[in-house]
Design a protein around this motif. Structure first.
Motif, mmCIF file in Angstrom:
data_model
loop_
_atom_site.group_PDB
_atom_site.id
_atom_site.type_symbol
_atom_site.label_atom_id
_atom_site.label_comp_id
_atom_site.label_asym_id
_atom_site.label_seq_id
_atom_site.Cartn_x
_atom_site.Cartn_y
_atom_site.Cartn_z
ATOM 1 N N UNK A 146 0.813 -1.218 0.000
ATOM 2 C CA UNK A 146 0.000 0.000 0.000
ATOM 3 C C UNK A 146 0.852 1.277 0.000
ATOM 4 N N UNK A 147 2.179 1.111 -0.053
ATOM 5 C CA UNK A 147 3.109 2.248 -0.095
ATOM 6 C C UNK A 147 2.882 3.207 1.085
ATOM 7 N N UNK A 148 2.908 2.639 2.307
ATOM 8 C CA UNK A 148 2.667 3.406 3.525
ATOM 9 C C UNK A 148 4.005 3.818 4.139
ATOM 10 N N UNK A 149 4.176 5.106 4.378
ATOM 11 C CA UNK A 149 5.439 5.624 4.911
ATOM 12 C C UNK A 149 5.334 6.065 6.372
ATOM 13 N N UNK A 150 4.212 5.788 7.019
ATOM 14 C CA UNK A 150 4.090 6.105 8.440
ATOM 15 C C UNK A 150 5.049 5.205 9.230
ATOM 16 N N UNK A 151 5.908 5.765 10.077
ATOM 17 C CA UNK A 151 6.861 4.929 10.841
ATOM 18 C C UNK A 151 6.140 3.878 11.678
ATOM 19 N N UNK A 152 6.629 2.650 11.601
ATOM 20 C CA UNK A 152 5.963 1.541 12.296
ATOM 21 C C UNK A 152 6.260 1.520 13.788
ATOM 22 N N UNK A 153 7.243 2.304 14.230
ATOM 23 C CA UNK A 153 7.577 2.324 15.661
ATOM 24 C C UNK A 153 6.967 3.527 16.368
ATOM 25 N N UNK A 221 13.259 5.624 14.507
ATOM 26 C CA UNK A 221 14.419 5.588 15.391
ATOM 27 C C UNK A 221 15.304 4.404 15.033
ATOM 28 N N UNK A 222 16.581 4.577 15.276
ATOM 29 C CA UNK A 222 17.523 3.485 15.131
ATOM 30 C C UNK A 222 17.815 2.918 16.516
ATOM 31 N N UNK A 223 17.938 1.594 16.577
ATOM 32 C CA UNK A 223 18.236 0.949 17.851
ATOM 33 C C UNK A 223 19.646 1.303 18.300
ATOM 34 N N UNK A 224 19.762 1.839 19.508
ATOM 35 C CA UNK A 224 21.073 2.163 20.067
ATOM 36 C C UNK A 224 21.484 1.050 21.018
ATOM 37 N N UNK A 225 22.714 0.600 20.863
ATOM 38 C CA UNK A 225 23.213 -0.468 21.717
ATOM 39 C C UNK A 225 24.263 0.070 22.685
ATOM 40 N N UNK A 226 24.120 -0.316 23.937
ATOM 41 C CA UNK A 226 25.113 0.006 24.959
ATOM 42 C C UNK A 226 26.228 -1.023 24.889
ATOM 43 N N UNK A 227 27.463 -0.559 24.931
ATOM 44 C CA UNK A 227 28.608 -1.475 24.918
ATOM 45 C C UNK A 227 29.000 -1.821 26.350
ATOM 46 N N UNK A 296 23.001 -8.235 21.533
ATOM 47 C CA UNK A 296 21.642 -8.303 22.034
ATOM 48 C C UNK A 296 20.866 -7.140 21.426
ATOM 49 N N UNK A 297 19.576 -7.084 21.691
ATOM 50 C CA UNK A 297 18.763 -6.041 21.058
ATOM 51 C C UNK A 297 19.269 -4.644 21.389
ATOM 52 N N UNK A 298 19.577 -4.401 22.654
ATOM 53 C CA UNK A 298 19.984 -3.061 23.065
ATOM 54 C C UNK A 298 21.387 -3.031 23.675
#
Length: 355
Positions: A146-153, A221-227, A296-298
């Motif tokens: 459907x060419x939807x550009x609304x952010x999914x997050x 948003x981009x996922x930020x990972x803590x080191x 991991x995820x974050x």
């Protein structure tokens, strides 16, 4: 039935993957499969599905188990909060729903760890209720078609896609509709290098014809990972190894690990000796093992293992003793839940322990 729904269900009937949870309407088995597949690919999750059901064939068995048993059965799958939530939710089912898994999305959402997607998946597949299950595959497929550009997050995006899914879902075969989207997303409408020429929706897919496929879905948003830097001490004496229980409030809670020194860096052997302030009269620091980077995820974990051979269970540095360490032999270790990076080391250690 819309053209979109008709097309994907026709495709699904000829191309669906042969999976065990699709041969049952048992809500418990469907629930277990959905939780396993939240962060695990089908090919990896299949054996875990069988293993988990072998340990806990029904909701009552799961509810009556202790948490250590549940974590052990889940070992290797990662994202262990899923196992803890399953256990608590099973206890809720027994206490609040007379041992029967709820047959409405509203009540399913009351269970620990069950969100809108899982509730919709169980409701549609087990109880034939028309609730669209919107996961990553659905976001990708619907946004492109459907060419939807609304952010999914975003709240707006989540509401928009759920509303669209519920408008498209078939009343007679809602489970097939949801599983058709899952299979199309998993095998054809891939995140990168989608197989558009094989897609039954290609002729009417707006993103494919506008050159937008690779740009959808959109995330704000981009996922930020803590080191983090983990220096593990593999302390061996005879046929035993030191382990300690991780506490709550962090990754791998209530699972076992080697004594840990978390620092702002990976330590050298010299730095480790200085940090421990340990007299090595009866101990030998054997070697520093190959480093590991674990995503991991974050969080991004940088891990180094040090092997220490000791003749006596004494004179252990206070920084280690504070972690409430305990020696375990091979048989004892085999019953403890441990993260995969720890189990890999244990499997290597015990067949050929250095003495």
């Amino acid at each position: 039935m819309t053209e979109f729904s008709r097309t994907i269900i026709k495709w699904y009937q000829s191309n669906k993957r042969d999976l065990p949870w699709r041969k049952t309407s048992d809500p418990y088995q469907i629930w277990i499969s959905e939780v396993i597949l939240q962060q695990t690919q089908v090919i990896q999750g299949l054996n875990y599905y069988y293993r988990f059901l072998n340990f806990f064939p029904d909701v009552a068995t799961l509810a009556n188990a202790n948490q250590q048993q549940v974590l052990k059965a889940w070992q290797g799958l990662g994202y262990y909060s899923r196992a803890r939530n399953l256990h608590q939710a099973a206890q809720q089912v027994m206490l609040q729903f007379d041992g029967k898994i709820p047959d409405s999305k509203k009540d399913l959402l009351k269970l620990k760890g069950i969100g809108p997607y899982t509730a919709a998946a169980i409701a549609s597949m087990a109880f034939n209720l028309p609730h669209a299950a919107i996961d990553g595959n659905a976001y990708r497929l619907l946004s492109r078609y459907f060419n939807i550009h609304t952010p999914i997050d975003t709240t707006e995006g989540k509401k928009q896609f759920e509303t669209l899914g519920n408008q498209l879902i078939t009343q007679n075969h809602p489970g097939d509709f949801n599983q058709a989207i899952m299979d199309l997303g998993a095998t054809i409408c891939l995140p990168t290098s989608p197989k558009c020429s094989d897609c039954p929706l290609y002729l009417n897919c707006q993103a494919a014809h506008n050159g937008q496929t690779i740009n959808l879905p959109v995330k704000s948003k981009k996922t930020k990972r803590t080191r983090r830097f983990f220096n593990y001490l593999i302390i061996l004496t005879g046929q035993e190894v030191y382990l300690t229980l991780r506490q709550s409030g962090d990754i791998w809670q209530d699972m076992y690990q080697f004594p840990l020194i978390e620092d702002t860096r990976l330590l050298s052997i010299a730095q480790l000796k200085k940090r421990l302030n340990w007299s090595y009269d009866n101990q030998r620091l054997i070697k520093k093992d190959q480093d590991i980077r674990h995503q991991l995820t974050h969080q991004e974990l940088h891990i180094r293992f040090f092997y220490i051979i000791t003749e006596h269970k004494s004179s252990i540095p206070s920084v280690i003793n504070e972690q409430k360490i305990q020696f375990y032999n091979h048989d004892e270790v085999s019953h403890l839940p441990v993260p995969k990076i720890i189990s890999d080391k244990l499997n290597h250690i015990f067949p050929k322990l250095i003495t």
